[in-house]
Design an enzyme around this catalytic site. Structure first.
Site, PDB file in Angstrom:
ATOM      1  CG  HIS A   1      -1.802   1.328   1.756  1.00 33.10           C
ATOM      2  ND1 HIS A   1      -3.044   1.384   1.150  1.00 33.10           N
ATOM      3  CD2 HIS A   1      -1.303   2.447   2.217  1.00 33.10           C
ATOM      4  CE1 HIS A   1      -3.189   2.748   1.697  1.00 33.10           C
ATOM      5  NE2 HIS A   1      -2.264   3.380   2.155  1.00 33.10           N
ATOM      6  CD  GLU A   2       2.148   3.454   3.587  1.00 28.16           C
ATOM      7  OE1 GLU A   2       2.342   4.309   2.813  1.00 28.16           O
ATOM      8  OE2 GLU A   2       1.304   3.325   4.431  1.00 28.16           O
TER       9      GLU A   2
ATOM     10  CD  GLU B   1      -4.442   6.672   2.185  1.00 29.47           C
ATOM     11  OE1 GLU B   1      -4.324   5.595   2.433  1.00 29.47           O
ATOM     12  OE2 GLU B   1      -3.770   7.529   2.408  1.00 29.47           O
TER      13      GLU B   1
ATOM     14  CG  HIS C   1       0.415   6.180  -0.431  1.00 26.89           C
ATOM     15  ND1 HIS C   1      -0.621   6.936  -0.979  1.00 26.89           N
ATOM     16  CD2 HIS C   1       0.023   5.440   0.915  1.00 26.89           C
ATOM     17  CE1 HIS C   1      -1.585   6.924  -0.216  1.00 26.89           C
ATOM     18  NE2 HIS C   1      -1.432   6.019   0.722  1.00 26.89           N
TER      19      HIS C   1
END
Lengths: 208, 294
Positions: B141-142, B213, B145
């Site tokens: 997930h990071e 997100e 980003h």
């Protein structure tokens, strides 16, 4: 590509696109001429091992595809004597480890396996194909030292990987391999993408 | 036949695009109005602008520092490093720096304005709370980003909003030394205009942040191919967060916008959330998981 990438980033789909981009297995055939150069110009000969690394998906569809690959490779074993072994490493990644006396059989088998996975529409799970070489007396390195050519399916490029004990890389050897093979193989020019694939114990192959 | 061909989330892309267009329009109108009012305001805008951007480029290190995080190498956290390397390979990213923050609050964030300056930070609490699969989901997930360049996108999106905020706060100060005939009254109008810009852009930016997100959840889940693991990670982070003592939460409250799940600090209101509700995120991940099996 720059503008296209920027748009993807602006829409927040850059990660999505990269993770699902399909792989092109045809690049693998570059290896079937490169190994000659490896031996003739550098003194590294194939060990007869190659491996395909991919991440598993917990779904019935994916397991079907893996079974299909198993069946194809088992049939190939009877024809060419290429032995295939399925493994899982300590990070949960799957490996198909291939062993053959003829290097071109190795390339063909790796291509077969990856092509079947791509046909099964799980190409985005393919991470790397790894071809192992060892130094002969002519290499100017310690005889028997292993070096690898890693094909990154995500990038569509090759990079050398020369591990030393204690998870260090022999950059001098990697540089030599890059310089000589660049052109013959599409070598990744951004070293930030030369991901190491460390074995679980030093001295063994990445898949061990 | 089941396959890894995912349906694109056009709804999410559309909402994101609309939000960004609205922000863009707002900013263009804002600059035009201010320009119309007087040119002296623009000097202030430029002044604040340089200040904001300078701050932004120092903030990479600042974010890590304010969390008490330190960069760790492969010998210290070999497993974390290797896990990240494989995920980067899948995400087609060069490996970012890896930092660990000593905190019981399970969380993670990514910083950096370019792929080369980026870092992923996880807390010790995160590593203790999650299993390998879940940790992989959070790191992916990071990385999503970073791949989507969210720090940069949010910086650009908030740029004028930040200036508008500074105008509201310090505009009066400049008013005292008003230039020429238009002086104090003009500054008052500028402050009011800035206030309006700030309020509208605040709402838009928060919406954009929530969409990013969702996009990072999607990206992360597609990187690992395991939406369920990320969902269960979000669930356990959320649960632990509710049990964690209040003091820890206050300590980290200002870092909220960067976290995988922000710490809840009373009722902020739906439009002020930087992150969507965990429930909604899990729902979206379940949709992906379903796609995987059909």
């Amino acid at each position: 590509m720059g503008l296209f990438n920027s748009i993807k980033q602006a829409l927040g789909v850059g990660a999505e696109a990269a993770a699902t981009r399909d792989a092109d297995p045809e690049d693998l055939f570059g290896m079937s001429t490169a190994y000659v150069t490896m031996e003739a110009n550098l003194g590294y000969r194939p060990t007869g091992d190659a491996a395909l690394c991919f991440s598993a998906v917990e779904s019935a569809g994916f397991n079907d595809v893996v079974e299909e690959v198993k069946a194809i490779l088992a049939a190939g074993e009877e024809d060419t004597g290429t032995v295939a072994e399925f493994r899982e490493d300590s990070y949960g990644y799957r490996w198909i480890v291939l062993e053959a006396t003829d290097f071109e059989d190795l390339v063909t088998s790796v291509h077969f396996a990856s092509d079947t996975i791509i046909e099964g529409r799980y190409g985005s799970r393919l991470l790397a194909a790894v071809f192992a070489f060892e130094a002969t007396e002519r290499a100017g390195a310690e005889t028997g030292q292993h070096v690898y050519w890693v094909y990154s399916f995500r990038r569509g490029t090759y990079y050398p990987f020369a591990p030393k004990p204690r998870e260090e890389r022999n950059e001098r050897v990697e540089f030599k391999l890059e310089s000589v093979l660049d052109g013959e193989l599409t070598v990744e020019d951004d070293r930030g993408y030369w991901y190491p694939l460390w074995p679980d114990t030093t001295g063994s192959h990445p898949w061990e | 036949m089941a396959s890894m061909e995912w349906q694109a989330d056009w709804g999410l892309r559309g909402r994101m695009l609309v939000t960004m267009v609205l922000l863009g329009v707002l900013y263009v109108v804002a600059i035009a109005v201010l320009w119309e009012l007087f040119t002296s305001v623009l000097i202030i805008v430029v002044f604040f602008g340089i200040f904001t951007f300078a701050q932004v480029f120092y903030s990479d290190k600042l974010a890590l520092k304010s969390m008490g995080a330190r960069e760790v190498d492969a010998s210290e956290y070999p497993q974390l490093h290797r896990m990240t390397e494989r995920l980067c390979q899948q995400a087609d990213l060069p490996k970012p720096k890896i930092a660990v923050a000593d905190s019981n609050v399970p969380n993670a964030f990514a910083t950096g304005h370019s792929k080369d300056s980026s870092a992923v930070c996880v807390t010790t609490g995160l590593m203790n709370t999650l299993n390998d699969e879940e940790l992989e989901g959070v790191i992916a997930h990071e990385l999503a980003h970073i791949k989507n360049r969210d720090v940069m996108v949010m910086t650009i999106a908030s740029f004028l909003s930040t200036i508008a905020f500074l105008m509201v706060r310090y505009g009066m100060f400049f008013g005292g030394r008003g230039r020429g005939g238009r002086g104090g009254a003009g500054i008052l109008v500028a402050v009011l205009v800035s206030l309006v810009i700030w309020v509208i852009s605040f709402i838009l930016i928060r919406a954009l942040s929530r969409y990013r997100e969702f996009a990072a959840d999607r990206g992360g889940a597609l990187i690992t191919g395991n939406p369920a693991a990320l969902a269960s990670a979000l669930r356990s982070i959320d649960d632990t967060m509710e049990r964690t003592p209040e003091t820890d939460m206050r300590e980290q409250a200002e870092m909220n916008a960067f976290f995988i799940i922000p710490i809840k600090k009373g009722f902020i209101g739906k439009i002020a959330r930087t992150h969507p509700q965990t429930e909604k995120r899990i729902e979206k991940l379940q949709e992906l998981e379903r796609e995987l099996h059909t």
